[in-house]
Design a protein around this motif. Structure first.
Motif, PDB file in Angstrom:
ATOM      1  N   SER A 109       0.836  -1.199   0.000  1.00  0.00           N
ATOM      2  CA  SER A 109       0.000   0.000   0.000  1.00  0.00           C
ATOM      3  C   SER A 109       0.872   1.251   0.000  1.00  0.00           C
ATOM      4  O   SER A 109       2.065   1.203   0.325  1.00  0.00           O
ATOM      5  N   ASP A 112       2.228   1.669   3.476  1.00  0.00           N
ATOM      6  CA  ASP A 112       3.336   0.775   3.809  1.00  0.00           C
ATOM      7  C   ASP A 112       4.619   1.161   3.086  1.00  0.00           C
ATOM      8  O   ASP A 112       5.720   0.948   3.607  1.00  0.00           O
ATOM      9  N   GLU A 144       3.065   4.818  11.778  1.00  0.00           N
ATOM     10  CA  GLU A 144       1.891   4.912  10.917  1.00  0.00           C
ATOM     11  C   GLU A 144       1.331   6.334  10.890  1.00  0.00           C
ATOM     12  O   GLU A 144       0.932   6.836   9.837  1.00  0.00           O
ATOM     13  N   TYR A 161      -4.442   3.203   1.453  1.00  0.00           N
ATOM     14  CA  TYR A 161      -4.539   1.740   1.513  1.00  0.00           C
ATOM     15  C   TYR A 161      -4.625   1.100   0.129  1.00  0.00           C
ATOM     16  O   TYR A 161      -4.894  -0.098   0.010  1.00  0.00           O
ATOM     17  N   ASN A 162      -4.375   1.878  -0.903  1.00  0.00           N
ATOM     18  CA  ASN A 162      -4.326   1.330  -2.261  1.00  0.00           C
ATOM     19  C   ASN A 162      -2.911   0.861  -2.588  1.00  0.00           C
ATOM     20  O   ASN A 162      -1.924   1.453  -2.153  1.00  0.00           O
TER      21      ASN A 162
END
Length: 268
Positions: A109, A112, A144, A161-162
């Motif tokens: 993502s 991440d 995060e 979150y893609n």
């Protein structure tokens, strides 16, 4: 720290010079890619490096970041001689970069991808991570939160979150910049950040680079789009066949006969 080849005193953080190259040369066998190049970048500047294809721009980037060892010459960052240091040590001192060809973790993502950039600053030990100790959980929350701040800073928090591979091209460029910023750099090297961008994305990129500078980060930029270069740079260095042929403010460089000849040919 070794003395500069010309006998000049290497810069120190107090004199406002962030990066100093003195007579840097890089050869690959019989090919001289960078030939005796010297320049200084002051704190808070947007400094552009331009030149025709094959001029040695990316090679010079790679010597600064430690990916290539210089054949000769000295590189000083914030008063420290970094000539010949490994890339991870250069990054640890506060130099981050992006690449001409985007290098993201495609199946991770956006969030991440940035967390990976922050990993080197995490202090939790393997034991903490395996057993999810309070220390590890606290640090993970902090990382995060910082990653989300950076996504918001570059304007793509809605893509958190893609998968990186599914982001529009312009967003991928922004994500790569955010990941570089996650290392908390003092100097950011951008290698053709406007490549492949449409006019609107280029305008947004220029605004983003200015915001990055507003955070106290000095910027060294390679870019082929002259509108971007002339619109955002404080000073410009021009290379041709690995040699420095001009340096100055945008209005000085754009009218320099040697620069015009390098780009358009002698007949121009």
């Amino acid at each position: 720290m070794s003395a500069a080849p010309t006998g000049k005193t290497p810069s120190s953080p107090a004199d406002g010079i962030v990066l100093q190259l003195d007579q840097v040369t890089k050869r690959f066998g019989g090919l001289t890619a960078v030939d005796n190049v010297s320049f200084q970048i002051r704190r808070g500047e947007i400094f552009a490096l331009i030149g025709p294809n094959g001029a040695g721009k990316t090679t010079l980037f790679n010597t600064v970041t430690g990916m290539y060892k210089t054949t000769s010459g000295t590189i000083v960052f914030q008063g420290k001689d970094i000539t010949g240091l490994k890339p991870y040590r250069v990054a640890g001192l506060g130099i981050a970069r992006t690449f001409q060809q985007i290098r993201l973790f495609s199946y991770m993502s956006a969030l991440d991808n940035i967390k990976v950039g922050e990993h080197h600053r995490m202090r939790a030990r393997l034991w903490d991570s395996l057993f999810k100790t309070p220390r590890a959980r606290r640090e993970e929350r902090e990382v995060e939160a910082k990653a989300m701040e950076l996504l918001k800073f570059v304007g793509i928090e809605d893509q958190a979150y893609n998968y990186a591979r599914n982001l529009p091209y312009g967003h991928q460029r922004r994500l790569e910049i955010a990941r570089a910023l996650a290392t908390n750099p003092s100097l950011l090297l951008l290698d053709e950040p406007a490549a492949g961008a449409n006019p609107q994305e280029k305008r947004q990129l220029m605004e983003l680079v200015e915001r990055v500078r507003g955070q106290g980060i000095t910027i060294l930029l390679i870019e082929h789009d002259m509108k971007v270069v002339m619109g955002i740079s404080d000073r410009i260095l021009v290379l041709d066949y690995g040699e420095r042929i001009a340096e100055g403010k945008p209005q000085e460089v754009r009218t320099n006969p040697r620069v015009i000849e390098a780009y358009l040919g002698k007949s121009a």
